[in-house]
Design a protein around this motif. Structure first.
Motif, PDB file in Angstrom:
ATOM      1  N   GLU A   1       0.828  -1.204   0.000  1.00  0.00           N
ATOM      2  CA  GLU A   1       0.000   0.000   0.000  1.00  0.00           C
ATOM      3  C   GLU A   1       0.866   1.258   0.000  1.00  0.00           C
ATOM      4  OE1 GLU A   1      -3.915   1.775   2.340  1.00  0.00           O
ATOM      5  OE2 GLU A   1      -2.999  -0.124   2.966  1.00  0.00           O
ATOM      6  N   ALA A   2       1.962   1.211   0.752  1.00  0.00           N
ATOM      7  CA  ALA A   2       2.856   2.375   0.798  1.00  0.00           C
ATOM      8  C   ALA A   2       3.473   2.643  -0.568  1.00  0.00           C
ATOM      9  CB  ALA A   2       3.948   2.143   1.846  1.00  0.00           C
ATOM     10  N   SER A   3       3.813   1.576  -1.308  1.00  0.00           N
ATOM     11  CA  SER A   3       4.384   1.767  -2.648  1.00  0.00           C
ATOM     12  C   SER A   3       3.329   2.250  -3.638  1.00  0.00           C
ATOM     13  CB  SER A   3       4.999   0.454  -3.135  1.00  0.00           C
ATOM     14  OG  SER A   3       3.993  -0.530  -3.354  1.00  0.00           O
ATOM     15  N   PHE A   4       2.077   1.905  -3.414  1.00  0.00           N
ATOM     16  CA  PHE A   4       1.000   2.340  -4.314  1.00  0.00           C
ATOM     17  C   PHE A   4       0.685   3.830  -4.135  1.00  0.00           C
ATOM     18  CE2 PHE A   4      -1.085  -2.148  -4.426  1.00  0.00           C
ATOM     19  CZ  PHE A   4      -0.034  -2.605  -5.195  1.00  0.00           C
ATOM     20  N   PHE A   5       0.527   4.261  -2.861  1.00  0.00           N
ATOM     21  CA  PHE A   5      -0.019   5.586  -2.574  1.00  0.00           C
ATOM     22  C   PHE A   5       1.000   6.525  -1.933  1.00  0.00           C
ATOM     23  CE2 PHE A   5      -3.466   2.397  -1.905  1.00  0.00           C
ATOM     24  CZ  PHE A   5      -4.162   2.642  -3.078  1.00  0.00           C
ATOM     25  N   GLY A   6       2.175   5.993  -1.576  1.00  0.00           N
ATOM     26  CA  GLY A   6       3.193   6.846  -0.965  1.00  0.00           C
ATOM     27  C   GLY A   6       2.972   7.085   0.507  1.00  0.00           C
ATOM     28  N   ASN A   7       1.921   6.537   1.070  1.00  0.00           N
ATOM     29  CA  ASN A   7       1.637   6.697   2.497  1.00  0.00           C
ATOM     30  C   ASN A   7       0.698   5.573   2.942  1.00  0.00           C
ATOM     31  OD1 ASN A   7      -1.235   7.575   2.053  1.00  0.00           O
ATOM     32  ND2 ASN A   7      -0.197   9.329   1.083  1.00  0.00           N
ATOM     33  N   LEU A   8       0.376   5.562   4.239  1.00  0.00           N
ATOM     34  CA  LEU A   8      -0.527   4.553   4.801  1.00  0.00           C
ATOM     35  C   LEU A   8      -1.813   5.186   5.321  1.00  0.00           C
ATOM     36  CD1 LEU A   8       2.062   2.365   6.780  1.00  0.00           C
ATOM     37  CD2 LEU A   8       1.070   1.907   4.528  1.00  0.00           C
ATOM     38  N   ASP A   9      -2.172   6.322   4.736  1.00  0.00           N
ATOM     39  CA  ASP A   9      -3.362   7.035   5.212  1.00  0.00           C
ATOM     40  C   ASP A   9      -4.626   6.186   5.056  1.00  0.00           C
ATOM     41  OD1 ASP A   9      -1.687   9.086   5.760  1.00  0.00           O
ATOM     42  OD2 ASP A   9      -2.281  10.340   4.051  1.00  0.00           O
ATOM     43  N   GLN A  10      -4.774   5.557   3.893  1.00  0.00           N
ATOM     44  CA  GLN A  10      -5.969   4.750   3.660  1.00  0.00           C
ATOM     45  C   GLN A  10      -6.009   3.565   4.619  1.00  0.00           C
ATOM     46  OE1 GLN A  10      -8.068   3.966  -0.283  1.00  0.00           O
ATOM     47  NE2 GLN A  10      -6.823   2.115  -0.129  1.00  0.00           N
ATOM     48  N   ARG A  11      -4.875   2.923   4.837  1.00  0.00           N
ATOM     49  CA  ARG A  11      -4.817   1.777   5.750  1.00  0.00           C
ATOM     50  C   ARG A  11      -5.190   2.203   7.171  1.00  0.00           C
ATOM     51  NH1 ARG A  11      -2.393  -2.960   4.921  1.00  0.00           N
ATOM     52  NH2 ARG A  11      -1.854  -4.276   6.713  1.00  0.00           N
ATOM     53  N   ASN A  12      -4.638   3.330   7.599  1.00  0.00           N
ATOM     54  CA  ASN A  12      -4.942   3.823   8.942  1.00  0.00           C
ATOM     55  C   ASN A  12      -6.419   4.188   9.081  1.00  0.00           C
ATOM     56  OD1 ASN A  12      -2.245   3.527   9.713  1.00  0.00           O
ATOM     57  ND2 ASN A  12      -1.715   5.617   9.044  1.00  0.00           N
ATOM     58  N   TYR A  13      -6.989   4.719   8.007  1.00  0.00           N
ATOM     59  CA  TYR A  13      -8.409   5.081   8.037  1.00  0.00           C
ATOM     60  C   TYR A  13      -9.276   3.826   8.188  1.00  0.00           C
ATOM     61  CZ  TYR A  13     -12.789   7.338   6.614  1.00  0.00           C
ATOM     62  OH  TYR A  13     -14.063   7.814   6.582  1.00  0.00           O
ATOM     63  N   VAL A  14      -8.904   2.761   7.484  1.00  0.00           N
ATOM     64  CA  VAL A  14      -9.646   1.505   7.573  1.00  0.00           C
ATOM     65  C   VAL A  14      -9.490   0.902   8.969  1.00  0.00           C
ATOM     66  CG1 VAL A  14      -9.799  -0.855   6.714  1.00  0.00           C
ATOM     67  CG2 VAL A  14      -9.492   1.030   5.110  1.00  0.00           C
ATOM     68  N   MET A  15      -8.282   0.894   9.488  1.00  0.00           N
ATOM     69  CA  MET A  15      -8.041   0.321  10.816  1.00  0.00           C
ATOM     70  C   MET A  15      -8.742   1.126  11.900  1.00  0.00           C
ATOM     71  SD  MET A  15      -4.000  -0.722  10.502  1.00  0.00           S
ATOM     72  CE  MET A  15      -3.965  -1.470  12.126  1.00  0.00           C
ATOM     73  N   GLY A  16      -9.006   2.395  11.624  1.00  0.00           N
ATOM     74  CA  GLY A  16      -9.718   3.227  12.585  1.00  0.00           C
ATOM     75  C   GLY A  16     -11.219   3.061  12.538  1.00  0.00           C
ATOM     76  N   GLY A  17     -11.716   2.187  11.656  1.00  0.00           N
ATOM     77  CA  GLY A  17     -13.160   1.908  11.598  1.00  0.00           C
ATOM     78  C   GLY A  17     -13.863   2.538  10.418  1.00  0.00           C
ATOM     79  N   GLY A  18     -13.120   3.175   9.509  1.00  0.00           N
ATOM     80  CA  GLY A  18     -13.750   3.815   8.364  1.00  0.00           C
ATOM     81  C   GLY A  18     -13.704   2.973   7.104  1.00  0.00           C
ATOM     82  N   HIS A  19     -14.430   3.450   6.111  1.00  0.00           N
ATOM     83  CA  HIS A  19     -14.460   2.794   4.799  1.00  0.00           C
ATOM     84  C   HIS A  19     -14.261   3.886   3.735  1.00  0.00           C
ATOM     85  CE1 HIS A  19     -15.836  -1.103   6.326  1.00  0.00           C
ATOM     86  NE2 HIS A  19     -16.652  -0.423   7.122  1.00  0.00           N
ATOM     87  N   PRO A  20     -13.036   4.054   3.243  1.00  0.00           N
ATOM     88  CA  PRO A  20     -12.761   5.134   2.281  1.00  0.00           C
ATOM     89  C   PRO A  20     -13.496   4.927   0.958  1.00  0.00           C
ATOM     90  CG  PRO A  20     -10.878   3.645   2.461  1.00  0.00           C
ATOM     91  CD  PRO A  20     -11.844   3.252   3.539  1.00  0.00           C
TER      92      PRO A  20
END
Length: 422
Positions: A312-331
């Motif tokens: 995911e980090a290589s795809f988007f340059g960060n883990l923002d989406q992963r952190n959002y999902v782990m926090g209970g969200g659905h991007p």
């Protein structure tokens, strides 16, 4: 010398023959064969007319429009023939001697036309009655169509709430509008096929994003399952499909799919109801309405294990989406929506599997197992066995198989020791 009385009588007879035309009976006697033929044709025509009229009557009971039309044409044809015979007779025979021959002939024609007019009036009334009956039937059918359309609209709304589209549920309701969809092995088999297509569809953007990010696909495929002899380099895509499948089906044998839950009293009917409720629903709408539902928690947990953080980090340059999902969200990103479609197909398959009694069982095959046509199906359709191998061996299990009742749904495998034909 003749007597004067006899001479007067002879003169009167001679004058009488000169003044009056030859009587009709004498003219007819001159050609009796023609008259006899004419009479015979008239009687034949009348018999044919009688037969045609009987056919016309029989066509009404039972009512047959085609037969009525054919018999009506036959009656008209016979009447026309009779009229032609009449005109033929008048043209080839002398007029009868009468006080006013023209008036007599005209009176006969008038009487004939009046008879035909009465016949036509009867036929017109009959046709008008038939038209009224047809108009009444059309009105009733139009009313039935309106009722059917209203019923269809209600059924479509009902089916949409149940998770069924009108196209896919032609046999899902009875004539009273009651839900009668059967839980059959064919329904589960179609869900298996849909799940496999979803795995294949999600692997495409995943592989493309790996290419763009500069991943070594050969090394990545080898890390998933090392030492696989692929018949073609392009077949390494099955390694990524196998990777996705293994992680998505982990916990499938568990009744709750390894998802945390509060209510443990789950019935077979509730599993099937969950399947129907989600079947035609957009997965993003589903998790948006209930982010912490069983399905929402399932999507979050599977995303974390399928998409590695390094990937995911290589795809988007960060883990923002992963952190959002782990926090209970659905991007609402395109990549996560593509994953939700995959998650939905696997979740529906699990809900459907536990709707059966007993539940459908999943099975896997190991690498190196001998190929069995009973339990396995090759993802390569055109292949031949290598001469150096006694039997093809399983290199990768791409999709697991299932036991449903007394039948088997084969698992999808990639074979080694085979050659692909063009």
């Amino acid at each position: 010398m003749q007597p004067s009385g006899a001479k007067d009588t002879q003169l009167r007879e001679s004058n009488s023959q000169k003044v009056h035309p030859q009587p009709m009976e004498e003219a007819a006697n001159q050609n009796p064969e023609a008259v006899e033929a004419m009479v015979s044709r008239i009687f034949t025509n009348i018999s044919s007319l009688k037969s045609a009229y009987i056919q016309l009557q029989s066509a009404h009971t039972p009512y047959d429009p085609d037969k009525i039309q054919a018999a009506d044409k036959l009656v008209i044809s016979e009447l026309k023939t009779l009229s032609e015979l009449k005109h033929f007779y008048r043209e080839h025979n002398p007029k009868p001697v009468c006080v006013s021959p023209q008036d007599s002939r005209l009176a006969a024609e008038i009487q004939e036309q009046q008879s035909l007019l009465k016949t036509y009036e009867v036929m017109v009334k009959k046709f008008q009655s038939e038209i009224q009956n047809k108009d009444s039937e059309i009105g009733q059918l139009q009313h039935q169509i309106q009722e059917a359309n209203q019923k269809r609209v209600k059924l479509e709304k009902n089916l949409k709430l149940r998770g069924l589209s009108a196209k896919e549920s032609e046999n899902a309701v009875d004539e009273n509008g009651l839900f009668v969809m059967d839980l059959t092995p064919e329904l589960f088999r179609s869900a298996v096929e849909a799940a496999y297509r979803a795995i294949h569809d999600f692997s495409k953007p995943l592989i493309n994003m790996m290419k763009v990010a500069g991943w070594d696909l050969d090394a990545a495929a080898n890390s998933i399952e090392p030492d696989i002899a692929y018949a073609k380099r392009a077949h390494k895509k099955y390694a990524f499909e196998s990777h996705i499948c293994q992680r998505m089906f982990t916990g499938f044998q568990d009744e709750f799919f390894s998802v945390k839950h509060e209510n443990s009293a789950v019935t077979k009917d509730s599993f099937f109801h969950q399947y129907l409720a989600l079947r035609e629903m957009d997965p993003l709408d589903a998790v948006g309405q209930s982010p912490d539902s069983l399905f929402g928690n399932f999507c979050r947990s599977k995303y974390i294990v399928v998409v590695h953080q390094k990937m995911e980090a290589s795809f988007f340059g960060n883990l923002d989406q992963r952190n959002y999902v782990m926090g209970g969200g659905h991007p609402r990103t395109a990549f996560y929506q593509a994953f939700l479609k995959l998650a939905k197909s696997i979740w529906l398959l699990h809900r459907l599997a536990y709707s059966f009694d007993p539940p459908v069982r999943v099975f896997q095959v190991k690498k190196g197992s001998e190929f069995s046509e009973v339990y396995m199906e090759s993802v390569l359709k055109n292949f031949i066995v290598d001469e150096n191998e006694e039997k093809p061996k399983v290199g990768l299990m791409v999709m697991p198989g299932f036991y449903i009742g007394g039948s088997v749904i084969q698992c999808q495998v990639y074979l080694t020791g085979v050659k692909v034909t063009e």
